[in-house]
Design a protein around this motif. Structure first.
Motif, short mmCIF file in Angstrom:
data_model
loop_
_atom_site.label_atom_id
_atom_site.label_comp_id
_atom_site.label_asym_id
_atom_site.label_seq_id
_atom_site.Cartn_x
_atom_site.Cartn_y
_atom_site.Cartn_z
N THR A 126 0.84 -1.20 0.00
CA THR A 126 0.00 0.00 0.00
C THR A 126 0.88 1.26 0.00
O THR A 126 2.10 1.18 -0.11
N ALA A 127 0.24 2.42 0.14
CA ALA A 127 0.99 3.68 0.20
C ALA A 127 1.79 3.75 1.49
O ALA A 127 1.39 3.23 2.53
N MET A 128 2.93 4.44 1.43
CA MET A 128 3.78 4.58 2.61
C MET A 128 3.45 5.88 3.34
O MET A 128 3.38 6.95 2.74
N LYS A 173 13.45 5.42 0.94
CA LYS A 173 14.10 4.67 -0.13
C LYS A 173 14.47 3.26 0.34
O LYS A 173 14.35 2.29 -0.42
N ALA A 174 14.93 3.17 1.59
CA ALA A 174 15.31 1.86 2.12
C ALA A 174 14.12 0.91 2.18
O ALA A 174 14.22 -0.25 1.77
N ALA A 175 12.99 1.42 2.68
CA ALA A 175 11.79 0.59 2.78
C ALA A 175 11.28 0.18 1.40
O ALA A 175 10.93 -0.99 1.16
N TRP A 176 11.23 1.15 0.46
CA TRP A 176 10.75 0.83 -0.88
C TRP A 176 11.69 -0.12 -1.61
O TRP A 176 11.26 -0.90 -2.48
N SER A 177 12.98 -0.08 -1.29
CA SER A 177 13.93 -0.98 -1.96
C SER A 177 13.59 -2.44 -1.70
O SER A 177 13.91 -3.32 -2.51
N ILE A 178 12.93 -2.70 -0.56
CA ILE A 178 12.48 -4.05 -0.24
C ILE A 178 11.12 -4.31 -0.88
O ILE A 178 10.92 -5.30 -1.60
N ALA A 216 4.04 -0.63 7.98
CA ALA A 216 2.89 0.23 7.69
C ALA A 216 2.52 0.24 6.21
O ALA A 216 1.43 0.70 5.87
N SER A 217 3.40 -0.25 5.35
CA SER A 217 3.15 -0.20 3.91
C SER A 217 2.70 -1.53 3.33
O SER A 217 2.60 -1.68 2.10
N VAL A 218 2.43 -2.49 4.18
CA VAL A 218 1.92 -3.80 3.75
C VAL A 218 0.49 -3.94 4.23
O VAL A 218 0.20 -3.76 5.42
N TYR A 219 -0.42 -4.25 3.33
CA TYR A 219 -1.84 -4.38 3.68
C TYR A 219 -2.04 -5.55 4.64
O TYR A 219 -1.61 -6.66 4.40
N GLN A 220 -2.72 -5.25 5.76
CA GLN A 220 -2.98 -6.24 6.81
C GLN A 220 -1.68 -6.94 7.23
O GLN A 220 -1.63 -8.16 7.38
N ALA A 221 -0.66 -6.13 7.44
CA ALA A 221 0.64 -6.68 7.83
C ALA A 221 0.59 -7.29 9.23
O ALA A 221 -0.01 -6.74 10.15
#
Length: 469
Positions: free
Chosen positions: A89-91, A106-111, A143-148
């Motif tokens: 999802t959106a960050m 950038k670090a989080a999106w790189s994953i 926080a950027s993964v749906y239903q993490a």
């Protein structure tokens, strides 16, 4: 033509037998300890470590290596993706009161946006140096993964307490696993020993988690860590956090870490954090150490004669300390390697500086946590410590640090450097001294540490080439 059947923990390469045989033979390297461990290996072992089995199976973290090999050899391929990946999802810009820094995003999106062979590959290693804000990076991924449902695995109590202190201000549903105390939540921080002990008991709850974040993932080579990570094979998103993840001298360990988490997707070095004002400015000086030679001595004998009981090197360390005390640079952290060296150094410093508050710690000191806490609060002038302080210890008040531990490990050298890089309003600069020693082993190790510091982009005053002070 080959087909890769991709699962969370392993994948299988199927197709042309000639390609598979070549892949098995070429995706291999000789075990660095092959001569010494061959007696404990199966009969006929050729001393090689094969990343792909003779039946085409491989750990999922090594997919980028296998894809690279396949593409380099011009072999057409397709991937049959059997994984069930959660939606990204959106960050968020903020998590609680914490605002993300651009490099953390950038670090989080790189994953989360990582791909391999044309398919999503949400795993990797964030090469985050000390002070990079790994807690917030972990929070952004969650926080950027749906239903993490996220498991954060840590090895040490200091790291555990850091996450446990930060999480309540970041998320409403959080939990922890340490000792006999277990609380479940959408994001749970786990001490590795407790998780390993309870993994069978709580398998039903653990199987619901879809994100795994391992802090200080260079430690994932231990038997306990491998057991836990192999058991949690259902988790599709895997993140390793460590500025020294793939810096083991032993290639087997580097491949082990990579097999669980994949390769490095993002790196931020100490120099960048210093330039951004996140880390303390630091002056690294490589001072002259021991100059005597002991021909024929093994490493431990050379270390003891040159360092533990070496008067010449100790005199130089004392003189450097005396200089920094005159400049008002305290508290001071002095790091040693072995217990006898800790105690010898403590006695010498105590006799040289009788008016100062000096304490020492190593793993056999029962009240070491109390002594460590006093030092962190600035109540101790000089702390002489063993390598137990190298990981996860937050000591921002340090103004001067001496690395008397020598050593050849990049991981150890950079982790010790990280203790000095914590910023604090009470200082503008941290001073860090290492010592360049002569000797069959010590000189080579000194050259390596000098290179490790320079590889971080940090300036080093090579004072061992000239005058001491």
């Amino acid at each position: 033509m080959v087909t890769i059947k991709l699962n969370n923990n392993k994948f299988k390469v199927e197709g042309d037998p000639k390609v598979l045989t070549k892949l098995y033979k070429e995706m291999a390297f000789r075990h660095p300890q092959a001569f010494y461990i061959r007696a404990s290996m199966p009969k006929g072992w050729d001393g090689m470590v094969h990343m792909v089995t003779d039946r085409g199976y491989c750990e999922t973290g090594l997919l980028p290596r296998v894809i690279q090999w396949i593409e380099d050899h011009g072999v057409p391929y397709e991937i049959d993706d059997l994984r069930k990946l959660p939606q990204i999802t959106a960050m968020p810009v903020h998590i609680g009161d914490l605002k993300r820094r651009p490099y953390q995003r950038k670090a989080a999106w790189s994953i989360l946006k990582n791909s391999c062979g044309g398919v999503p590959f949400p795993r990797g290693i964030v090469g985050a140096a000390t002070n990079a804000g790994k807690t917030l990076i972990a929070g952004l991924i969650h926080a950027s993964v749906y239903q993490a449902k996220t498991l954060v695995i840590v090895n040490g109590l200091e790291l555990y307490n850091q996450f446990r202190d930060d999480l309540p201000g970041m998320f409403s549903s959080w939990g922890f696993m340490q000792g006999k105390t277990i609380q479940w939540g959408d994001i749970v921080v786990c001490m590795l020993p407790t998780l390993a002990k309870n993994i069978e008991k709580y398998w039903k709850q653990l199987s619901q988690y879809n994100v795994l974040i391992y802090d200080e993932c260079h430690l994932a080579t231990s038997k306990t860590a491998r057991k836990v990570l192999n058991k949690l094979y259902l988790i599709p998103i895997r993140v390793g956090l460590s500025g020294t993840a793939l810096k083991h001298k032993d290639k087997v360990k580097n491949i082990t870490v990579e097999s669980f988490f994949g390769n490095e997707t993002f790196v931020i070095k100490n120099k960048e954090l210093v330039e951004m004002g996140v880390s303390s400015n630091i002056i690294i000086t490589m001072r002259k150490g021991n100059t005597k030679l002991f021909p024929g001595a093994d490493y431990k004998t050379e270390f003891d004669k040159s360092i533990t009981y070496g008067v010449e090197r100790m005199d130089r360390a004392i003189e450097a300390t005396r200089y920094h005390l005159r400049e008002g640079h305290k508290p001071i952290l002095v790091v040693c390697k072995y217990i006898p060296q800790v105690e010898e150094t403590y006695e010498r410093y105590k006799s040289e500086f009788p008016d100062l508050k000096i304490e020492y710690i190593h793993h056999e000191v029962k009240d070491r946590q109390e002594k460590l806490n006093r030092f962190k609060r600035g109540e101790t002038d000089i702390l002489v410590a063993s390598l137990i302080i190298k990981v996860g210890q937050n000591m921002p008040l340090i103004q001067y640090m001496q690395n008397l531990a020598s050593g050849d490990s990049a991981i150890q050298a950079l982790q010790l450097l990280g203790r000095a890089l914590r910023s604090h309003e009470s200082k503008k600069i941290t001073y860090y001294d290492d010592f360049f020693d002569e000797g069959q082993y010590l000189k080579r190790h000194s050259k390596h540490r000098l290179r490790y510091y320079k590889d971080e982009g940090l300036n080093v005053i090579e004072e061992f080439k000239g005058k001491l002070l």
